[in-house]
Design a protein around this motif. Structure first.
Motif, PDB file in Angstrom:
ATOM      1  N   ALA A 230       4.398  63.805  43.177  1.00 32.33           N
ATOM      2  CA  ALA A 230       3.883  62.468  44.028  1.00 32.33           C
ATOM      3  C   ALA A 230       4.307  61.447  42.859  1.00 32.33           C
ATOM      4  N   VAL A 231       4.604  60.308  43.558  1.00 33.18           N
ATOM      5  CA  VAL A 231       4.962  58.894  42.724  1.00 33.18           C
ATOM      6  C   VAL A 231       4.435  57.911  43.136  1.00 33.18           C
ATOM      7  N   VAL A 232       3.764  56.887  42.456  1.00 30.80           N
ATOM      8  CA  VAL A 232       3.187  55.590  42.585  1.00 30.80           C
ATOM      9  C   VAL A 232       4.377  54.723  42.762  1.00 30.80           C
ATOM     10  N   VAL A 233       4.162  53.845  43.836  1.00 29.99           N
ATOM     11  CA  VAL A 233       5.226  52.649  43.989  1.00 29.99           C
ATOM     12  C   VAL A 233       4.099  51.316  43.554  1.00 29.99           C
ATOM     13  N   ALA A 234       4.580  50.524  42.811  1.00 28.34           N
ATOM     14  CA  ALA A 234       3.772  49.330  42.624  1.00 28.34           C
ATOM     15  C   ALA A 234       5.032  48.249  42.931  1.00 28.34           C
ATOM     16  N   VAL A 235       4.732  47.438  43.737  1.00 28.44           N
ATOM     17  CA  VAL A 235       5.713  46.286  44.082  1.00 28.44           C
ATOM     18  C   VAL A 235       4.889  44.902  43.927  1.00 28.44           C
ATOM     19  N   GLY A 236       5.656  44.226  43.390  1.00 30.42           N
ATOM     20  CA  GLY A 236       4.926  42.642  43.052  1.00 30.42           C
ATOM     21  C   GLY A 236       5.709  41.685  44.018  1.00 30.42           C
ATOM     22  N   HIS A 237       4.700  40.784  44.418  1.00 28.17           N
ATOM     23  CA  HIS A 237       5.187  39.640  45.376  1.00 28.17           C
ATOM     24  C   HIS A 237       4.550  38.255  44.804  1.00 28.17           C
ATOM     25  N   SER A 238       5.093  37.197  45.316  1.00 28.99           N
ATOM     26  CA  SER A 238       4.874  35.937  44.863  1.00 28.99           C
ATOM     27  C   SER A 238       4.709  34.932  45.983  1.00 28.99           C
ATOM     28  N   ASP A 239       4.425  33.717  45.799  1.00 29.19           N
ATOM     29  CA  ASP A 239       4.485  32.721  46.693  1.00 29.19           C
ATOM     30  C   ASP A 239       5.825  31.969  46.638  1.00 29.19           C
ATOM     31  N   ASN A 240       6.149  30.950  47.301  1.00 30.57           N
ATOM     32  CA  ASN A 240       7.398  30.652  47.314  1.00 30.57           C
ATOM     33  C   ASN A 240       7.590  29.067  46.505  1.00 30.57           C
ATOM     34  N   GLU A 273       6.618  53.882  39.763  1.00 31.35           N
ATOM     35  CA  GLU A 273       7.690  53.126  39.743  1.00 31.35           C
ATOM     36  C   GLU A 273       7.644  51.581  40.173  1.00 31.35           C
ATOM     37  N   THR A 274       7.869  50.529  39.528  1.00 28.22           N
ATOM     38  CA  THR A 274       7.689  49.008  39.613  1.00 28.22           C
ATOM     39  C   THR A 274       8.871  48.472  40.083  1.00 28.22           C
ATOM     40  N   SER A 275       8.638  47.422  41.236  1.00 25.87           N
ATOM     41  CA  SER A 275       9.849  46.642  41.735  1.00 25.87           C
ATOM     42  C   SER A 275       9.132  45.367  42.072  1.00 25.87           C
ATOM     43  N   SER A 276      10.323  44.369  42.184  1.00 26.00           N
ATOM     44  CA  SER A 276       9.615  43.040  42.472  1.00 26.00           C
ATOM     45  C   SER A 276      10.375  42.535  43.923  1.00 26.00           C
ATOM     46  N   LYS A 277       9.662  41.936  44.810  1.00 27.20           N
ATOM     47  CA  LYS A 277      10.232  41.473  45.789  1.00 27.20           C
ATOM     48  C   LYS A 277      10.138  39.859  45.839  1.00 27.20           C
ATOM     49  N   GLY A 278       9.496  39.284  44.711  1.00 26.81           N
ATOM     50  CA  GLY A 278       9.477  37.914  44.517  1.00 26.81           C
ATOM     51  C   GLY A 278       8.654  37.531  45.847  1.00 26.81           C
ATOM     52  N   PRO A 279       9.402  36.087  46.334  1.00 23.71           N
ATOM     53  CA  PRO A 279       8.841  35.435  47.538  1.00 23.71           C
ATOM     54  C   PRO A 279       9.627  35.858  48.908  1.00 23.71           C
ATOM     55  N   ASP A 280      10.001  37.102  48.754  1.00 24.38           N
ATOM     56  CA  ASP A 280      10.957  37.484  50.104  1.00 24.38           C
ATOM     57  C   ASP A 280      10.110  38.244  51.046  1.00 24.38           C
ATOM     58  N   GLU A 281       8.816  38.571  50.513  1.00 21.18           N
ATOM     59  CA  GLU A 281       8.004  39.269  51.781  1.00 21.18           C
ATOM     60  C   GLU A 281       6.628  38.731  51.942  1.00 21.18           C
ATOM     61  N   PRO A 282       6.832  37.552  52.535  1.00 22.42           N
ATOM     62  CA  PRO A 282       5.268  36.844  52.345  1.00 22.42           C
ATOM     63  C   PRO A 282       4.442  37.405  53.588  1.00 22.42           C
ATOM     64  N   VAL A 283       3.152  37.596  53.334  1.00 26.81           N
ATOM     65  CA  VAL A 283       2.321  37.916  54.610  1.00 26.81           C
ATOM     66  C   VAL A 283       1.336  36.789  55.162  1.00 26.81           C
ATOM     67  N   GLY A 284       1.362  35.746  54.045  1.00 21.43           N
ATOM     68  CA  GLY A 284       0.659  34.496  54.493  1.00 21.43           C
ATOM     69  C   GLY A 284       1.394  33.318  54.542  1.00 21.43           C
ATOM     70  N   ASP A 285       0.971  32.215  55.117  1.00 22.56           N
ATOM     71  CA  ASP A 285       1.581  31.058  55.330  1.00 22.56           C
ATOM     72  C   ASP A 285       1.767  30.199  53.973  1.00 22.56           C
ATOM     73  N   ASN A 286       3.035  30.181  53.556  1.00 25.41           N
ATOM     74  CA  ASN A 286       3.193  29.336  52.198  1.00 25.41           C
ATOM     75  C   ASN A 286       3.022  27.782  52.299  1.00 25.41           C
ATOM     76  N   ALA A 287       2.731  27.195  53.544  1.00 28.18           N
ATOM     77  CA  ALA A 287       2.673  25.874  53.788  1.00 28.18           C
ATOM     78  C   ALA A 287       1.041  25.858  53.247  1.00 28.18           C
ATOM     79  N   THR A 288       0.206  26.811  53.412  1.00 26.99           N
ATOM     80  CA  THR A 288      -1.142  26.706  52.879  1.00 26.99           C
ATOM     81  C   THR A 288      -1.787  27.232  51.631  1.00 26.99           C
ATOM     82  N   GLU A 289      -2.621  26.625  51.157  1.00 23.87           N
ATOM     83  CA  GLU A 289      -3.027  27.334  49.603  1.00 23.87           C
ATOM     84  C   GLU A 289      -3.496  28.701  49.809  1.00 23.87           C
ATOM     85  N   GLU A 290      -4.304  29.100  51.047  1.00 24.58           N
ATOM     86  CA  GLU A 290      -4.857  30.330  51.428  1.00 24.58           C
ATOM     87  C   GLU A 290      -3.522  31.205  51.535  1.00 24.58           C
ATOM     88  N   GLY A 291      -2.562  30.994  52.086  1.00 24.96           N
ATOM     89  CA  GLY A 291      -1.340  31.660  52.755  1.00 24.96           C
ATOM     90  C   GLY A 291      -0.763  31.959  51.375  1.00 24.96           C
TER      91      GLY A 291
END
Length: 303
Positions: A230-240, A273-291
């Motif tokens: 088995a392999v663990v995958v850690a994917v990093g994300h950011s806001d825009n 394994e690590t990788s980054s999606k940056g701002p490409d896969e948001p799950v919240g609304d970047n127009a709000t602080e909560e998002g």
């Protein structure tokens, strides 16, 4: 010859003659009496108990009672009611099968060769096995945990016109490796259905984990310990906020932080394994602080 000598000689002849006659007739009579006429001692016949025990004997269950399920001759219908001791065994079987849902039990029903089969089943033994199965199902057991077969034999123990317990029960061996594989598959599905998600403050790539997050780390470690490829995958994300390249780098830092944390908690870094999606896969609304706060994250799953 004097009278005294004649007298003594007569006594001697009498004794000798008496002894001879005694040995010839009386001893023979004694021998005959002791050998021919003496009463012979006959051992009483040992009677075989007239019962067939109800036996449940498998890995994890053991129960036995002298009473049993019964059928009338030529009948495929269980005689009701069932005795209390058999009912106790049936309840133990129900608890065992509920706890072990993969356990299978084969019910073998028996019938004698001189019985008449008036059922639609191939033979009366099979019909009886199916009636026993139906009885178990009526007590809350799963039909899928039973197989049935029937056998015809020459004789079976009876009481009058009633067959005593013409069925036995075989507990199939569970494939422990299969059960183990199912356990780890279920754990992987649990981890990926509700993955470990680490959220980060703006421009930050480290944080303190909550108890719930620590438990998820523990589950991942347990899975990797038992599933060697088995392999663990850690994917990093950011806001825009800011440019994309900077956010890709920030997402990678977050993924690397997660890898470092996992490795410090017993997980081989070579299996992460690590990788980054940056701002490409948001799950919240970047127009709000909560998002935006929701988007600043690392998602950790099992590959």
């Amino acid at each position: 010859m004097s009278k005294k000598v004649s007298y003594l000689l007569g006594i001697a002849i009498t004794i000798i003659l008496g002894t001879f006659l005694y040995l010839k007739f009386c001893c023979n009579c004694y021998e005959k009496t002791t050998t021919d006429d003496a009463p012979k001692i006959v051992s009483p016949a040992v009677q075989e108990p007239n019962f067939v025990p109800f036996v449940l004997n498998g890995s994890g269950i053991e129960y036995q009672t002298h009473d049993n399920l019964k059928f009338l001759k030529n009948s495929a219908i269980l005689i009701m009611p069932v005795s209390d001791s058999v009912t106790t065994g049936v309840e133990k079987l129900k608890a065992f099968l509920t706890t072990n849902p993969k356990q299978k039990v084969t019910i073998t029903g028996y019938a004698t060769s001189d019985e008449t089969n008036s059922t639609t089943f191939e033979n009366l033994g099979l019909a009886r096995a199916n009636d026993v199965k139906n009885y178990f199902v009526s007590k809350g057991m799963s039909e899928n945990q039973f197989n049935t077969i029937g056998k015809i034999i020459d004789t079976w123990k009876m009481s009058g016109d009633t067959l005593l317990g013409p069925a036995d029960y075989t507990f199939e061996t569970i494939d422990s490796s299969s059960a183990t594989n199912d356990e780890w598959t279920a754990l992987k599905e649990k981890i990926n259905a509700d993955p470990l998600i680490l959220h980060f403050n703006t421009n930050k790539s480290r944080q303190t984990l909550s108890d719930a997050e620590k438990q998820k780390v523990s589950n991942i470690a347990k899975y990797l310990e038992n599933v060697k490829d088995a392999v663990v995958v850690a994917v990093g994300h950011s806001d825009n906020v800011g440019n994309r390249d900077s956010n890709i780098i920030l997402g990678q830092k977050r993924a690397d932080f997660s890898k470092d944390y996992l490795s410090k908690n017993g997980i081989d870094a070579a299996r992460i394994e690590t990788s980054s999606k940056g701002p490409d896969e948001p799950v919240g609304d970047n127009a709000t602080e909560e998002g935006k706060a929701t988007n600043r994250r690392t998602v950790i799953t099992i590959k």
